[in-house]
Design a protein around this motif. Structure first.
Motif, PDB file in Angstrom:
ATOM      1  N   SER A  14       0.962  -1.056   0.039  1.00  0.00           N
ATOM      2  CA  SER A  14       0.064  -0.106   0.109  1.00  0.00           C
ATOM      3  C   SER A  14       0.929   1.069  -0.087  1.00  0.00           C
ATOM      4  O   SER A  14       2.169   1.284   0.049  1.00  0.00           O
ATOM      5  N   SER A  15       0.282   2.333  -0.189  1.00  0.00           N
ATOM      6  CA  SER A  15       1.060   3.720   0.021  1.00  0.00           C
ATOM      7  C   SER A  15       1.504   3.741   1.560  1.00  0.00           C
ATOM      8  O   SER A  15       0.932   3.242   2.357  1.00  0.00           O
ATOM      9  N   ARG A  16       2.696   4.669   1.658  1.00  0.00           N
ATOM     10  CA  ARG A  16       3.275   4.881   2.936  1.00  0.00           C
ATOM     11  C   ARG A  16       1.994   5.369   3.776  1.00  0.00           C
ATOM     12  O   ARG A  16       1.836   5.219   5.063  1.00  0.00           O
TER      13      ARG A  16
END
Length: 80
Positions: A14-16
């Motif tokens: 996932s994105s940070r």
């Protein structure tokens, strides 16, 4: 909570920012003393005690880095 082992987990990319949002929600749940983790039809509910053991491991290799966090605590409610 009984003697039966219950386990649920997941792993994915996932994105940070999305990972941070999830970790913040987990932090709030631990703070409130009630953590619920769901995946598909599996559910595990945890009740963190007043005292927890925190383990942090960081690794850095040539092409990959990782940070692993683990919280654990005793189920004995008479100590809290």
């Amino acid at each position: 909570m009984g003697d039966k082992k219950r386990e649920v987990g997941f792993e994915g990319t996932s994105s940070r920012e999305r990972a941070i949002t999830y970790l913040e929600a987990l932090t709030a749940s631990v703070r409130d003393g009630a953590v619920r983790v769901e995946r598909d039809s599996k559910v595990v509910e945890l009740e963190p005690g007043e005292f927890v053991t925190l383990e942090v491991k960081a690794k850095s290799k040539k092409d990959r880095q990782s940070l692993r966090l683990q919280l654990s605590w005793d189920n004995d409610r008479s100590k809290s």
